[in-house]
Design a protein around this motif. Structure first.
Motif, PDB file in Angstrom:
ATOM      1  N   CYS A  73     -35.752  -8.738 -40.456  1.00 24.32           N
ATOM      2  CA  CYS A  73     -34.497  -9.502 -40.425  1.00 24.32           C
ATOM      3  C   CYS A  73     -33.919  -9.642 -39.027  1.00 24.32           C
ATOM      4  N   ASP A  74     -34.725  -9.339 -38.001  1.00 23.51           N
ATOM      5  CA  ASP A  74     -34.235  -9.397 -36.616  1.00 23.51           C
ATOM      6  C   ASP A  74     -32.925  -8.643 -36.471  1.00 23.51           C
ATOM      7  N   ALA A  75     -32.837  -7.490 -37.100  1.00 23.82           N
ATOM      8  CA  ALA A  75     -31.577  -6.749 -37.145  1.00 23.82           C
ATOM      9  C   ALA A  75     -31.355  -5.951 -35.866  1.00 23.82           C
ATOM     10  N   THR A  76     -30.105  -5.786 -35.524  1.00 24.56           N
ATOM     11  CA  THR A  76     -29.692  -4.872 -34.464  1.00 24.56           C
ATOM     12  C   THR A  76     -28.605  -3.967 -35.028  1.00 24.56           C
ATOM     13  N   PHE A  77     -28.343  -2.872 -34.344  1.00 22.86           N
ATOM     14  CA  PHE A  77     -27.330  -1.934 -34.807  1.00 22.86           C
ATOM     15  C   PHE A  77     -25.936  -2.400 -34.382  1.00 22.86           C
ATOM     16  N   LYS A  78     -24.992  -2.227 -35.276  1.00 23.24           N
ATOM     17  CA  LYS A  78     -23.586  -2.572 -35.022  1.00 23.24           C
ATOM     18  C   LYS A  78     -22.749  -1.322 -35.252  1.00 23.24           C
ATOM     19  N   GLN A  79     -22.006  -0.911 -34.228  1.00 22.40           N
ATOM     20  CA  GLN A  79     -21.192   0.292 -34.332  1.00 22.40           C
ATOM     21  C   GLN A  79     -19.692   0.005 -34.215  1.00 22.40           C
ATOM     22  N   SER A  80     -19.342  -1.252 -33.984  1.00 23.71           N
ATOM     23  CA  SER A  80     -17.941  -1.554 -33.711  1.00 23.71           C
ATOM     24  C   SER A  80     -17.741  -3.059 -33.708  1.00 23.71           C
ATOM     25  N   ILE A  81     -16.478  -3.457 -33.758  1.00 23.52           N
ATOM     26  CA  ILE A  81     -16.069  -4.804 -33.365  1.00 23.52           C
ATOM     27  C   ILE A  81     -15.191  -4.636 -32.132  1.00 23.52           C
ATOM     28  N   LYS A  82     -15.566  -5.306 -31.058  1.00 18.90           N
ATOM     29  CA  LYS A  82     -14.800  -5.226 -29.817  1.00 18.90           C
ATOM     30  C   LYS A  82     -13.879  -6.429 -29.740  1.00 18.90           C
ATOM     31  N   PHE A  83     -12.583  -6.177 -29.837  1.00 15.22           N
ATOM     32  CA  PHE A  83     -11.579  -7.233 -29.805  1.00 15.22           C
ATOM     33  C   PHE A  83     -11.130  -7.441 -28.358  1.00 15.22           C
ATOM     34  N   CYS A 136     -20.871   2.743 -27.387  1.00 14.57           N
ATOM     35  CA  CYS A 136     -20.840   1.277 -27.440  1.00 14.57           C
ATOM     36  C   CYS A 136     -20.805   0.667 -26.043  1.00 14.57           C
ATOM     37  N   GLU A 137     -19.938   1.181 -25.197  1.00 14.42           N
ATOM     38  CA  GLU A 137     -19.766   0.589 -23.874  1.00 14.42           C
ATOM     39  C   GLU A 137     -21.009   0.770 -23.000  1.00 14.42           C
ATOM     40  N   ASN A 138     -21.840   1.741 -23.334  1.00 14.41           N
ATOM     41  CA  ASN A 138     -23.097   1.934 -22.607  1.00 14.41           C
ATOM     42  C   ASN A 138     -24.279   1.230 -23.272  1.00 14.41           C
ATOM     43  N   ASN A 139     -23.972   0.419 -24.308  1.00 14.12           N
ATOM     44  CA  ASN A 139     -24.999  -0.359 -25.021  1.00 14.12           C
ATOM     45  C   ASN A 139     -26.092   0.513 -25.621  1.00 14.12           C
ATOM     46  N   LEU A 140     -25.681   1.657 -26.157  1.00 15.42           N
ATOM     47  CA  LEU A 140     -26.646   2.605 -26.703  1.00 15.42           C
ATOM     48  C   LEU A 140     -26.793   2.450 -28.211  1.00 15.42           C
ATOM     49  N   ALA A 141     -27.933   2.833 -28.710  1.00 17.47           N
ATOM     50  CA  ALA A 141     -28.200   2.825 -30.148  1.00 17.47           C
ATOM     51  C   ALA A 141     -27.502   4.010 -30.807  1.00 17.47           C
ATOM     52  N   PRO A 142     -27.288   3.970 -32.117  1.00 18.78           N
ATOM     53  CA  PRO A 142     -26.585   5.054 -32.804  1.00 18.78           C
ATOM     54  C   PRO A 142     -27.480   6.201 -33.253  1.00 18.78           C
ATOM     55  N   LYS A 143     -28.782   6.125 -32.945  1.00 19.84           N
ATOM     56  CA  LYS A 143     -29.702   7.133 -33.458  1.00 19.84           C
ATOM     57  C   LYS A 143     -30.894   7.273 -32.515  1.00 19.84           C
ATOM     58  N   HIS A 144     -31.673   8.326 -32.759  1.00 16.74           N
ATOM     59  CA  HIS A 144     -32.932   8.551 -32.049  1.00 16.74           C
ATOM     60  C   HIS A 144     -34.081   7.991 -32.893  1.00 16.74           C
ATOM     61  N   ILE A 145     -35.198   7.738 -32.282  1.00 16.38           N
ATOM     62  CA  ILE A 145     -36.387   7.305 -33.013  1.00 16.38           C
ATOM     63  C   ILE A 145     -36.836   8.390 -33.991  1.00 16.38           C
ATOM     64  N   ALA A 151     -30.062   7.441 -41.199  1.00 18.42           N
ATOM     65  CA  ALA A 151     -29.311   8.552 -40.622  1.00 18.42           C
ATOM     66  C   ALA A 151     -29.142   8.311 -39.137  1.00 18.42           C
ATOM     67  N   GLY A 152     -28.012   8.746 -38.571  1.00 18.61           N
ATOM     68  CA  GLY A 152     -27.788   8.514 -37.152  1.00 18.61           C
ATOM     69  C   GLY A 152     -26.874   9.533 -36.525  1.00 18.61           C
ATOM     70  N   GLN A 153     -26.711   9.436 -35.227  1.00 17.25           N
ATOM     71  CA  GLN A 153     -25.795  10.288 -34.478  1.00 17.25           C
ATOM     72  C   GLN A 153     -24.369   9.763 -34.562  1.00 17.25           C
ATOM     73  N   THR A 154     -24.236   8.475 -34.836  1.00 17.50           N
ATOM     74  CA  THR A 154     -22.931   7.866 -35.092  1.00 17.50           C
ATOM     75  C   THR A 154     -23.061   7.004 -36.345  1.00 17.50           C
ATOM     76  N   THR A 155     -21.919   6.569 -36.862  1.00 16.98           N
ATOM     77  CA  THR A 155     -21.904   5.689 -38.040  1.00 16.98           C
ATOM     78  C   THR A 155     -22.212   4.264 -37.596  1.00 16.98           C
ATOM     79  N   TYR A 156     -23.028   3.554 -38.379  1.00 16.30           N
ATOM     80  CA  TYR A 156     -23.413   2.217 -37.939  1.00 16.30           C
ATOM     81  C   TYR A 156     -23.644   1.280 -39.114  1.00 16.30           C
ATOM     82  N   ALA A 157     -23.637  -0.001 -38.777  1.00 15.67           N
ATOM     83  CA  ALA A 157     -24.029  -1.067 -39.692  1.00 15.67           C
ATOM     84  C   ALA A 157     -25.061  -1.911 -38.954  1.00 15.67           C
ATOM     85  N   TYR A 158     -25.128  -3.217 -39.280  1.00 16.22           N
ATOM     86  CA  TYR A 158     -26.155  -4.062 -38.667  1.00 16.22           C
ATOM     87  C   TYR A 158     -25.622  -5.457 -38.364  1.00 16.22           C
TER      88      TYR A 158
END
Length: 509
Positions: A73-83, A136-145, A151-158
């Motif tokens: 699905c060409d998905a990426t991780f989403k951890q926030s909405i930046k307003f 988020c500000e460092n453009n990092l993923a929420p989990k390790h490979i 499961a992740g180090q932070t809460t995430y969606a897609y």
């Protein structure tokens, strides 16, 4: 009379989410059959979609591999909405922003809100209560490979490609839950004496009769609205946004992938910007009473850049509101056929998933229980929709922008519900508590309100802290900062992790 034969009219994300939820709930029941009827003549709306963390639970519930989902699905991780620029530039600076994060703002289990209110000038709320903003500000993923699926180090969606997502859901429903897929156009409906639906008239298969019908036909609401005559409750007086111009912007596949959706305010609305591996889904959302299509297109062109001349744009009118009822007799509407508000906070897929799960939990297998379940569903979903509107309105009402007529008019207190007005009055003196959200049908809860309220500089009178409390909370704040630094050093940049997942997969739970 038993309810065995179930029809879902309409595909796309809504129809196939319903098919999977019902298919999972009825799996093993040999007397039940589910048929999804899809027209190839009706285009889907999605240009890249954002989800909320509930989607992780849904995909896992369906038995879908997270690694396969990300790849397909060409998905990426989403951890926030930046307003961005939702506050006055003169008071808060150019490119002011705040994050509506997905991690709960209760580090180590303790609410630091009142502690932050006592020292409000020192750092943004989200930085005090969560380490996720640094991620988020460092453009990092929420989990390790090495982290298991879902499961992740932070809460995430897609973020995801909506068309590819619908295709994956379709395969899962047909292969794992025995959902039948029929391609045809529904040209008419035959009603029964009770005022429900008896059968569908189709172009390819003639008359098809079922016991229960689920309307996922999109904005047309072909079954519930058009044929059963359930009225649409217009909410455009509360939410002024009613148009979007969308465009898919190709990328070279090398850029850093932001792990959040951008929501960039402009003088009559806002812009969404959703990063996928090889393109960005961009939408210019605006109120047509305050901005013409020509001006909106010009401003979208300025945002995207000169390449827009070679891209295809699409204007989408938005019917803002929801049906008077969502379930009538043997027909339920889910998705855009049920209702819609602007896509702020990814409400479309969220409410669809919520309602599909709600229906599947107690799907009627006998007509005797229809009236009771319909009333329960209508009451709960109506409440959920009213709270979605409250939450979306909150973003506009709290803004201190006054640089256009739009931003001045959206702060009219009379547009707010009585419940939201009362909460805002209460929150001037006391920060939000879980007891302010008493129903499990609150689609947005305390954590969502906290991030938006204090990201938008809402002023709550702080309660005095004693020295012991202040020292304990300062220690927690320091631990949050320390963990933010640890994750910033340990987590992988998002694109790098996405590429690794496509190559190596993830450990199944």
């Amino acid at each position: 009379m038993k309810i065995n034969k179930i029809a879902i009219v309409g595909g796309g994300t809504a129809g196939w989410l319903v098919a999977n939820h019902l298919g999972k709930a009825l799996k093993g029941d040999k007397s039940a059959s589910i048929t999804l009827i899809e027209s190839l003549d009706i285009p889907t709306i999605g240009v890249g979609e954002g989800t909320v963390p509930m989607m992780r639970d849904t995909l896992q519930h369906f038995g879908i591999s997270e690694a396969e989902f990300i790849s397909r699905c060409d998905a990426t991780f989403k951890q926030s909405i930046k307003f961005e620029n939702w506050l006055d530039k003169d008071r808060h600076g150019d490119n002011n922003f705040y994050h509506h994060l997905f991690d709960y703002p209760f580090p180590m289990g303790e609410d630091l809100t009142n502690y932050w209110l006592n020292k409000v000038a020192t750092s943004p709320y989200s930085q005090t209560v969560s380490f996720q903003e640094a991620v988020c500000e460092n453009n990092l993923a929420p989990k390790h490979i090495t982290d298991p699926e879902y499961a992740g180090q932070t809460t995430y969606a897609y973020h995801l490609d909506a068309k590819k997502f619908a295709k994956l859901l379709a395969e899962n429903a047909t292969q794992n839950f025995d959902v039948s897929h029929v391609i045809c156009n529904v040209t008419d409906v035959q009603l029964n004496k009770a005022g429900g639906i008896r059968s569908l008239i189709t172009d390819n298969f003639g008359e098809l009769e079922f016991d229960f019908y689920i309307d996922c036909s999109g904005f047309s609401s072909y079954l519930l609205g058009n044929k059963l005559g359930v009225k649409f409750i217009d909410q455009s007086s509360k939410l002024l946004i009613d148009r979007a111009i969308t465009v898919q912007v190709p990328t070279n596949g090398q850029e850093s992938l932001k792990p959040y959706t951008r929501a960039v305010a402009h003088k009559a609305g806002w812009i969404w910007d959703i990063p996928l591996p090889h393109r960005r889904g961009v939408g210019f959302v605006y109120a047509s009473s305050y901005m013409s299509y020509e001006e909106a297109l010009q401003k979208l062109s300025h945002y995207v850049g000169p390449d827009i001349e070679s891209l295809t744009t699409r204007e989408i009118p938005m019917q803002v509101g929801y049906r008077e009822r969502f379930w009538q007799d043997n027909c339920v509407a889910i998705g855009l056929s049920q209702g819609f508000v602007e896509p702020l906070e990814a409400t479309a897929i969220l409410v669809t998933d919520f309602c599909a799960q709600h229906l599947a939990e107690r799907f009627p297998r006998d007509r005797e229980v229809l009236a009771d379940l319909a009333k329960r569903f209508n009451d709960n979903v109506s409440y959920a929709w009213s709270k979605v509107i409250d939450f979306v309105q909150l973003h506009y009402y709290l803004s201190d922008r006054v640089d256009s007529a739009f931003w001045q008019d959206v702060k009219n207190e009379q547009m707010l519900s009585e419940d939201l007005r009362n909460k805002l009055l209460r929150w001037k003196y006391f920060s939000p508590k879980s007891t302010d959200f008493t129903s499990k049908y609150e689609v947005f809860d305390i954590e969502n309100y906290l991030y938006v309220l204090y990201g938008m500089k809402f002023l709550t009178r702080p309660q005095q802290l004693n020295s012991v409390e202040e020292d304990r909370m300062a220690e927690i704040e320091a631990k949050v900062k320390q963990h933010a630094e640890y994750l910033s050093a340990e987590l992988t940049e998002q694109r790098e992790l996405i590429d690794k997942i496509k190559q190596y997969g993830l450990t199944a739970i």
